[in-house]
Design a protein around this motif. Structure first.
Motif, PDB file in Angstrom:
ATOM      1  N   ASN A 219      14.995  34.197  26.228  1.00 31.14           N
ATOM      2  CA  ASN A 219      13.806  33.978  25.551  1.00 31.14           C
ATOM      3  C   ASN A 219      13.929  33.076  24.453  1.00 31.14           C
ATOM      4  OD1 ASN A 219      11.575  34.581  23.617  1.00 31.14           O
ATOM      5  ND2 ASN A 219      11.353  36.906  24.304  1.00 31.14           N
ATOM      6  N   ALA A 220      13.058  32.101  24.547  1.00 31.52           N
ATOM      7  CA  ALA A 220      13.113  31.011  23.370  1.00 31.52           C
ATOM      8  C   ALA A 220      12.853  31.381  22.243  1.00 31.52           C
ATOM      9  CB  ALA A 220      12.135  29.857  23.834  1.00 31.52           C
ATOM     10  N   ASP A 221      11.932  32.299  21.919  1.00 33.97           N
ATOM     11  CA  ASP A 221      11.726  33.149  20.752  1.00 33.97           C
ATOM     12  C   ASP A 221      12.871  33.660  19.946  1.00 33.97           C
ATOM     13  OD1 ASP A 221       9.336  32.098  20.265  1.00 33.97           O
ATOM     14  OD2 ASP A 221       8.355  34.094  21.295  1.00 33.97           O
ATOM     15  N   VAL A 222      13.765  34.447  20.692  1.00 36.42           N
ATOM     16  CA  VAL A 222      15.009  35.021  20.347  1.00 36.42           C
ATOM     17  C   VAL A 222      15.880  33.893  20.143  1.00 36.42           C
ATOM     18  CG1 VAL A 222      16.713  36.591  21.017  1.00 36.42           C
ATOM     19  CG2 VAL A 222      14.404  37.067  21.746  1.00 36.42           C
ATOM     20  N   MET A 223      16.304  32.928  20.818  1.00 41.25           N
ATOM     21  CA  MET A 223      17.037  32.171  20.662  1.00 41.25           C
ATOM     22  C   MET A 223      16.783  31.320  19.553  1.00 41.25           C
ATOM     23  SD  MET A 223      19.817  32.527  22.779  1.00 41.25           S
ATOM     24  CE  MET A 223      19.437  33.958  21.965  1.00 41.25           C
ATOM     25  N   ASP A 224      15.512  30.997  19.012  1.00 41.93           N
ATOM     26  CA  ASP A 224      15.106  30.183  17.883  1.00 41.93           C
ATOM     27  C   ASP A 224      15.611  31.244  16.731  1.00 41.93           C
ATOM     28  OD1 ASP A 224      14.415  28.158  19.196  1.00 41.93           O
ATOM     29  OD2 ASP A 224      12.072  28.329  19.230  1.00 41.93           O
ATOM     30  N   CYS A 225      15.365  32.555  16.857  1.00 38.78           N
ATOM     31  CA  CYS A 225      15.481  33.356  15.623  1.00 38.78           C
ATOM     32  C   CYS A 225      16.946  33.374  15.450  1.00 38.78           C
ATOM     33  CB  CYS A 225      14.889  34.798  16.206  1.00 38.78           C
ATOM     34  SG  CYS A 225      14.975  35.956  14.697  1.00 38.78           S
TER      35      CYS A 225
END
Length: 613
Positions: free
Chosen positions: A128-134
């Motif tokens: 999940n890109a949002d999780v990895m950015d977080c």
């Protein structure tokens, strides 16, 4: 209390507020180093002593010289102040010598919490890109001494020391005129407010959008420095192409850096103008007091030095609020990741009982990857009976690996239910559920541990050396094992140990089979672990391995069909659906997609066997 910020930034990001982050940081400092909390008051006491002590000495010396005090009194005064100065200097040196590394120790502890978090969140979040950015922003928030969580610790302590100096200065100058303090605070307040606006704009508009860039940069660093892709880079002459890609990537950072530099140029111009204004106010007021109010030379010296120090520290105090807000926003990044509901709770359900047998059932299970438009697996209904051998076949992208990830509970179904002995697996604790399986994946990950620990996947004291050796031999690794100078104690990889050993693709896969044997779980899952072997060698290895696992339930996944004939049932996937299911014989009689695929592959097996005769 946390609140969500603009969804366009990141739906997982939260703002906790300055006071909440201060309390959280102090709590982290207490957990990480109780000694640190004892040392901080020493620094707070020493700060005003170090800044004002000689200012007072100058005042008293001037007063004594211009008065009628004798040399004896003057020497006593200097002696007393010298003792105080030496004592405070020694305490201050001790304070800084003991404090700086304790901040680092607390940050390392928090990094450990962050690393434990990313290794325990549900597997599906890693895509999940949002999780990895977080995660990337949390990583940035604990990667240096002056930023993020450690920067917040240092800023809090520095703020306390600065406040002690400022309060002392206010007391001193308050004896002259309270209005000069009000003016100095007003000038500093304007500087602080504008500085905070600069900081906030810099983070939200310049640095936060770079979170994806950091992930790309880390990937490129790995590609050009890691041993694994080094062969491809040289043999396919990728150096120039990769350098150009990296150069293009760096342009984004360079343009961002230019934008940031221009922003802080104007911030510096504004701060310098406000500083010049404050100096004019201080000097003008003191000169007026000497000329018209009869201020003594000694007091002029005291107030002049104190005023300069006070303005500096009031400015630091108010700017410190801006700094705290800046660090607080970075702590938001760190806490947002730690507070992420990644399904990584210690107890996510009840433990899986010790069953005599394990039966799994998929009931109308569908799965869609995050942000994907189409289902990777659609309406799957399937039973895996205890002790059964199931072959899962199909071309690449058919849904085989998705089926396995759902069975292993690396993913949760988007629709439908998966049952273990009639109970929905969502009711079980994940860590307990994982113990049911001995998996062997196609991509075998080696760790920079001794060979025995790479088999046991446990710490040295929990590793049965003899058992690890037996499992390696049973998995076909015996010949390689006899060549290793230290046997099962041989270090793997050269990352930590210069004499570490690298393994070939086939050797890695045999090591992975040994891991499965060592774990001895009731269900064995082989997700194309023999891709590096030819079809005949794969068939032989599957047959040998099948004998070793005894009565365990086993799932064999492959796009080749070497495992199907000794399995009870075959599940053939196509375009995310179970298109055929049954025994090898029944599917051959059906003469459908499976029979066509088997006959097509069989001619290669025959040709390959003939070539080896």
């Amino acid at each position: 209390m946390k609140k969500k910020t603009d969804e366009k930034q990141n739906p997982l990001h939260h703002e906790y507020g300055l006071w909440s982050n201060i309390r959280w940081t102090i709590s982290a400092m207490k957990r990480g180093s109780k000694r640190l909390m004892i040392l901080i008051p020493i620094g707070v006491i020493c700060a005003p002593l170090m800044n004002y002590l000689w200012t007072f000495i100058s005042k008293f010396v001037i007063d004594m010289i211009t008065g009628e005090a004798g040399w004896e009194a003057l020497l006593w005064l200097v002696g007393i102040f010298t003792v105080i100065q030496l004592t405070s200097t020694m305490l201050n040196t001790y304070y800084y010598g003991e404090v700086w590394w304790r901040f680092i120790a607390v940050r390392f502890g928090l990094m450990g919490e962050k690393n434990a978090k990313v290794m325990s969140i549900d597997f599906q979040h890693l895509e999940n890109a949002d999780v990895m950015d977080c995660y990337q922003k949390a990583n940035n928030a604990c990667n240096s001494n002056d930023a993020g969580v450690e920067g917040m610790m240092r800023s809090i302590v520095n703020y306390l020391c600065t406040a002690a100096v400022a309060v002392t200065g206010i007391v001193i100058l308050g004896t002259l005129n309270i209005w000069i303090i009000v003016v100095m605070i007003a000038i500093s307040a304007v500087t602080c407010i504008i500085g905070d606006r600069f900081n906030k704009y810099s983070k939200e508009k310049i640095w936060d959008p770079l979170a994806p860039w950091w992930r790309k940069d880390n990937y490129m660093r790995w590609q050009i420095t890691d041993f694994t892709p080094a062969k491809d880079i040289r043999l396919f002459n990728l150096r120039k192409w990769l350098v150009e890609k990296y150069r293009e990537l760096k342009k984004e950072r360079y343009n961002t850096q230019k934008k940031n530099a221009l922003l802080w140029f104007w911030a510096s111009v504004f701060a310098s103008a406000m500083l010049a204004l404050s100096h004019c106010v201080i000097y003008g007021w003191l000169i007026w007091s000497v000329v018209y109010d009869g201020l003594s030379i000694g007091n002029f010296s005291l107030y002049l030095a104190s005023a300069a120090t006070l303005f500096q520290y009031i400015n630091q105090l108010l700017n410190g609020v801006s700094t705290l807000l800046e660090k607080s926003r970075q702590v938001d990044d760190f806490r947002s990741f730690l507070d992420l509901d990644g399904g990584d709770k210690e107890q996510s359900g009840k433990p899986v009982p010790e069953f005599d047998s394990y039966e799994f059932e998929f009931r109308n299970v569908s799965f869609k990857y995050p942000k994907a438009e189409n289902f990777a697996l659609k309406n799957l209904s399937l039973k895996l009976n205890a002790g059964e051998r199931l072959a899962v076949v199909g071309l690449n992208g058919a849904g085989k690996s998705t089926f396995i990830k759902l069975l292993l509970r690396l993913y949760e179904p988007t629709e439908g239910d998966i049952l273990l002995n009639g109970v929905n697996i969502r009711e079980y604790d994940k860590r307990s559920y994982y113990r049911v399986f001995s998996p062997v994946f196609q991509d075998v990950e080696l760790f920079a541990f001794p060979l025995a620990e790479n088999v046991s996947m446990q710490s040295p004291e929990k590793t049965d050396i003899k058992r690890a050796e037996d499992c390696l031999k049973a998995a076909g690794f015996g010949e390689k094992l006899s060549e290793l100078p230290n046997g099962v104690d041989t270090e793997i990889l050269k990352v930590i140990h210069d004499d570490g050993v690298d393994l070939s693709g086939g050797e890695k896969q045999k090591l992975a089979l040994a891991r499965a044997l060592y774990k001895n779980a009731p269900v064995v899952v082989l997700d194309e672990p023999t891709a590096a072997l030819d079809a005949i060698a794969e068939s032989r290895l599957y047959n040998d391995f099948d004998k070793l696992i005894g009565g365990s339930t086993a799932v064999y996944i492959s796009h080749r069909l070497s495992s199907t004939q000794f399995c009870k049932n075959v599940a053939m996937f196509k375009d995310g659906e179970l298109c055929e299911y049954g025994t090898h014989e029944s599917l051959m009689e059906k003469n459908g997609a499976y029979a066509e695929m088997f006959r097509l592959q069989a001619q290669y097996y025959v040709d390959e066997e003939a070539a080896n005769v």
